[in-house]
Design an enzyme around this catalytic site. Structure first.
Site, PDB file in Angstrom:
ATOM      1  N   ASP A  64      12.529   5.237  -6.945  1.00 13.92           N
ATOM      2  CA  ASP A  64      10.729   5.845  -6.254  1.00 13.92           C
ATOM      3  C   ASP A  64      11.020   5.014  -4.723  1.00 13.92           C
ATOM      4  O   ASP A  64      10.411   5.484  -4.022  1.00 13.92           O
ATOM      5  CB  ASP A  64       9.870   5.284  -6.996  1.00 13.92           C
ATOM      6  N   HIS A  65      11.889   4.129  -4.810  1.00 20.13           N
ATOM      7  CA  HIS A  65      11.614   3.675  -3.124  1.00 20.13           C
ATOM      8  C   HIS A  65      12.659   4.354  -2.387  1.00 20.13           C
ATOM      9  O   HIS A  65      11.944   4.286  -0.996  1.00 20.13           O
ATOM     10  CB  HIS A  65      11.987   2.059  -3.383  1.00 20.13           C
ATOM     11  N   ASP A 119       8.178  -5.288  -9.632  1.00 21.19           N
ATOM     12  CA  ASP A 119       7.618  -5.035  -8.505  1.00 21.19           C
ATOM     13  C   ASP A 119       6.363  -5.887  -8.416  1.00 21.19           C
ATOM     14  O   ASP A 119       5.682  -5.497  -9.321  1.00 21.19           O
ATOM     15  CB  ASP A 119       7.594  -3.620  -8.530  1.00 21.19           C
ATOM     16  N   ARG A 379      -0.920  -2.144   1.462  1.00 25.90           N
ATOM     17  CA  ARG A 379      -1.019  -3.388   2.154  1.00 25.90           C
ATOM     18  C   ARG A 379      -0.261  -3.136   3.522  1.00 25.90           C
ATOM     19  O   ARG A 379      -0.110  -1.554   3.549  1.00 25.90           O
ATOM     20  CB  ARG A 379       0.594  -3.799   1.620  1.00 25.90           C
ATOM     21  N   SER A 535       5.217  -8.362  -2.095  1.00 25.95           N
ATOM     22  CA  SER A 535       6.190  -8.025  -2.462  1.00 25.95           C
ATOM     23  C   SER A 535       6.616  -9.019  -3.599  1.00 25.95           C
ATOM     24  O   SER A 535       6.847 -10.463  -3.412  1.00 25.95           O
ATOM     25  CB  SER A 535       7.412  -7.336  -1.408  1.00 25.95           C
TER      26      SER A 535
HETATM   27  C1  MIC Z   1       6.113  -3.250  -1.383  1.00 31.51           C
HETATM   28  O1  MIC Z   1       5.006  -2.436  -2.016  1.00 31.51           O
HETATM   29  O2  MIC Z   1       6.392  -4.138  -0.913  1.00 31.51           O
HETATM   30  C2  MIC Z   1       7.439  -2.739  -3.263  1.00 31.51           C
HETATM   31  C3  MIC Z   1       8.546  -2.179  -1.876  1.00 31.51           C
HETATM   32  O3  MIC Z   1       7.146  -2.311  -3.874  1.00 31.51           O
HETATM   33  C4  MIC Z   1       7.925  -4.648  -3.178  1.00 31.51           C
HETATM   34  C5  MIC Z   1       9.081  -4.427  -3.672  1.00 31.51           C
HETATM   35  C6  MIC Z   1      10.070  -4.177  -2.881  1.00 31.51           C
HETATM   36  O4  MIC Z   1      10.209  -4.869  -1.791  1.00 31.51           O
HETATM   37  O5  MIC Z   1      11.177  -3.556  -3.305  1.00 31.51           O
HETATM   38  C7  MIC Z   1       6.732  -5.291  -4.436  1.00 31.51           C
HETATM   39  O6  MIC Z   1       5.498  -4.867  -4.381  1.00 31.51           O
HETATM   40  O7  MIC Z   1       7.038  -6.211  -5.247  1.00 31.51           O
HETATM   41 FE1  SF4 Z   2       5.579   1.443  -3.817  1.00 32.18          FE
HETATM   42 FE2  SF4 Z   2       5.586  -0.555  -3.325  1.00 32.18          FE
HETATM   43 FE3  SF4 Z   2       4.184   0.891  -1.919  1.00 32.18          FE
HETATM   44 FE4  SF4 Z   2       3.351   0.772  -4.704  1.00 32.18          FE
HETATM   45  S1  SF4 Z   2       3.248  -0.526  -3.477  1.00 32.18           S
HETATM   46  S2  SF4 Z   2       4.043   3.231  -3.571  1.00 32.18           S
HETATM   47  S3  SF4 Z   2       5.411   0.685  -5.281  1.00 32.18           S
HETATM   48  S4  SF4 Z   2       6.017   0.566  -2.009  1.00 32.18           S
END
Ligand code: MIC
Ligand code: SF4
Length: 643
Positions: A64-65, A119, A379, A535
């Protein structure tokens, strides 16, 4: 004395230690999830452990990323994960099927079970009464192999909800209120448990929004009870068999109590650059905006999208605004297509993106320079959007959609009467994008597909007798893993290639860090409080490991990152006296003598600042298991030594 729901589930899964708050406990893990950006490492680590089949009740690998795929790297990673999953007994959610947390909630989560995911937003599962915790890839690999997962036995905070949300005030406003009160450090060492009459007024997707963004409190996880609302959701997903009613005992004793009257809440936003910089819409005023992004694992449910479609119907996105919408899963997107809501969304001029993380992790849709972007995400760390000076505000889907139409920050309560949005009686269930693992007897015939992007992870050495090293970097408070190991379209494809990705380590703070650290050979990082928040990416520990970082000294650490450092064999220490932070500069030479003996002897480590000629104390509090890991040079070496 009655038990909290957290205590009930944890003690039912306890395999090591005792339920004494603040001590290390080991729990059995029923389910795991990974996503592709952390998954390649997790599966490389799983392979290195040599366990043929996962031992969990359910393990799912999501893609998904990294779905932009500009270059061979991402699809190579997808194929690697797909093949490794098939071989070792893991379910594989193909790209397009949706965001891991959204899909897991819909299709796989089970109340009362434990879930760890590579995650940090894994706590989304708390929306249906799971103990769902974000962890580093190595911890997930160990849990897949049947190993115990260790956490500090948490304090439990009761958030007592009363009243009900006013029209156009959203679940997002509930978690923003919790963040406003507790801050991004307020949840450290705690589980946030939601109770009270107000709980019954919140649907599962709303609860999941709240537990999802509980990650931003630094909490171990957040949880709601499993009740008739949970049953209704599971039934609509055709999964009523998964239901068990669960709640805290009426006389449960909590460590802290926070009271929130839902009826008092108003629409809010988290202002740049922190999820706890929360203000009401009124306080911010009618600010002009440039971009709106709706989606992410926080706010991409069918209910969220139906509200957005209702607001956009028959209107056009303001000429000065770009609006993008990413429904959270194939289920959500297909249902919107079938009931016509997608047509309303498209007609408004919204740009519909695939069901994936997308702009939330800087994979496209970066705002214009200095641009103001309203996002329904969780975030808003500096630079995470892909635009260094982008100004990101975190808001509810209702507020986002209303503002997209006017071009200024708009209180959704100005939209007039709100119709009742109801959970559908039946979600559209079609799991055709989830690939079943091969039966055990066929596993030997499955070839694991490894492209050239997949490089082995860095090896770490057993702990040296003394550490003599310079400070390669000194950073401030609240450094996030997005600072340590940034993501985004350029860097995410390198997640399986530590030597390459480490070139960007700390680039947001100091572009010369990589070269300096390599030149120093070994070094120490000095940081402020809440170091490593955000993360779960273990790359924020593996890249420093590759660059020779031996220890990190800070005022305090975020939970997952600290665990990742120990797993990588890097010693995390905190200043016994925070004032010593000011007495150390970058390039100072530090000396830690007999480090293993000092760790074995107690909780204080003496460090000498050779350059400035003084000693200072650092505090550590490692369990025996963590000490052994550090001596061995990390979790993998420790596990190998044990076998
Ligand atoms: C995020 O929201 O920062 C991520 C990308 O989902 C990360 C995981 C990652 O860095 O691959 C997370 O939240 O753990
Ligand atoms: Fe994807 Fe992390 Fe964003 Fe959720 S917070 S949508 S898991 S990148």
């Amino acid at each position: 004395m009655g038990l909290t729901l957290t205590e009930k589930i944890l003690s039912a899964h306890l395999v090591e230690g005792e339920m004494v708050k603040g001590t290390e406990i080991g729990i059995r893990i029923d389910q795991t999830l990974t996503q592709d950006a952390t998954g390649t490492m997790a599966y490389l680590e799983f392979e290195a452990m040599g366990v043929p089949r996962v031992k969990t009740e359910r393990s799912v690998a999501y893609i998904d990323h990294n779905t932009l795929q500009n270059g061979f790297m991402n699809m190579d990673d997808h194929r690697f994960i797909g093949s490794v999953a098939k071989k070792h007994g893991i379910w594989f959610s193909r790209p397009g099927n949706g965001i891991c947390h959204q899909v897991h909630l819909e299709r796989f989560g089970v109340p009362g079970k434990t879930l760890i995911g590579s995650d940090s937003h894994t706590p989304t599962g708390g929306g249906i009464g799971m103990i769902a915790i974000g962890a580093g890839g190595m911890d997930v690999a160990v849990a897949m192999g049947g190993g115990t997962y260790y956490i500090t036995c948490p304090k439990v905070v009761k958030v007592e909800l009363t009243g009900s949300l006013q029209p156009w005030v959203a679940a997002k406003d509930v978690i923003l209120e919790v963040l406003r009160r507790l801050s991004v450090k307020g949840g450290v060492g705690k589980v946030i448990e939601y109770c009270g009459e107000g709980v019954k007024t919140l649907s599962v997707p709303e609860r999941a929004t709240i537990t999802n963004m509980g990650a931003e409190l630094g909490a171990t996880t957040s949880i709601f009870p499993s009740d008739e609302i949970t049953l209704e959701f599971l039934k609509a997903q055709g999964r009523e068999d998964a239901y068990t009613p669960l709640a805290a005992d009426p006389d449960a004793v909590y460590d802290e109590i926070v009271e929130i009257n839902l009826s008092d809440l108003v629409p809010m936003a988290a202002c740049p650059h922190s999820p706890d910089a929360v203000k009401t819409v009124e306080e911010i005023g009618p600010m002009k905006i440039d971009q709106v992004c709706i989606g992410s694992c926080t706010n991409s449910s069918f209910m969220d999208m139906m509200k957005v479609a209702y607001i956009l119907k028959g209107k056009t996105v303001a000429p000065s605004v770009q609006l993008s919408i990413a429904p959270g899963s194939k289920q959500v997107l297909t249902m919107l297509a079938q009931n016509g809501a997608l047509a309303d969304i498209l007609a408004s001029g919204a740009r519909v993106l695939e069901s994936a993380c997308g702009p939330c992790i800087g994979m496209g849709q970066s705002p214009n320079s200095g641009g103001i972007s309203l996002r329904t995400f969780n975030r808003n760390f500096e630079g995470r959007s892909g635009t260094k000076d982008g100004q990101i505000y975190l808001v509810s889907p209702e507020l986002a959609a209303a503002s997209a139409l006017t071009g200024v920050l708009t209180d959704p309560r100005t939209l007039g009467e709100m119709p009742e949005f109801k959970l559908p009686e039946h979600f559209l269930v079609n799991d055709n994008m989830v690939v079943e693992p091969a039966p055990e007897e066929e596993m030997d015939s499955i070839e694991v597909l490894r492209g050239p992007n997949i490089k082995p992870f860095p090896t770490s050495e057993p702990m040296p007798k003394d550490i003599d090293a310079k400070v390669s970097l000194k950073v401030e408070d609240n450094i996030t893993t997005d600072h340590i190991m940034p993501a985004g379209a350029k860097i995410l494809p390198l997640r399986s290639n530590i030597p390459e990705i480490s070139k960007y380590c700390f680039a947001v703070c100091d572009e010369s860090f990589h070269d300096r650290a390599l030149e120093m050979g070994k070094s120490i990082i000095v940081g402020g409080s809440n170091y490593g928040q955000g993360s779960s990416r273990e790359h924020a520990a593996l890249a420093p490991l590759y660059l020779g970082v031996k220890a990190v000294i800070t005022k305090s650490f975020a939970r997952i990152h600290m665990a990742n450092l120990i797993n990588a064999g890097i010693v995390p220490m905190t200043f016994a006296d925070e004032a010593d932070y000011d007495r150390i500069d970058q390039e100072d030479e530090l000396r830690i003598e007999n480090i293993a003996d000092q760790i074995a002897a107690g909780d204080v480590i003496k460090v000498t600042n050779v350059t400035k000629g003084f000693d200072f104390d650092c505090a550590v509090s490692f369990s025996d298991r963590q000490k052994e890991m550090l001596y061995a040079g990390g979790l993998l070496n420790y596990t190998k030594n044990k076998n």
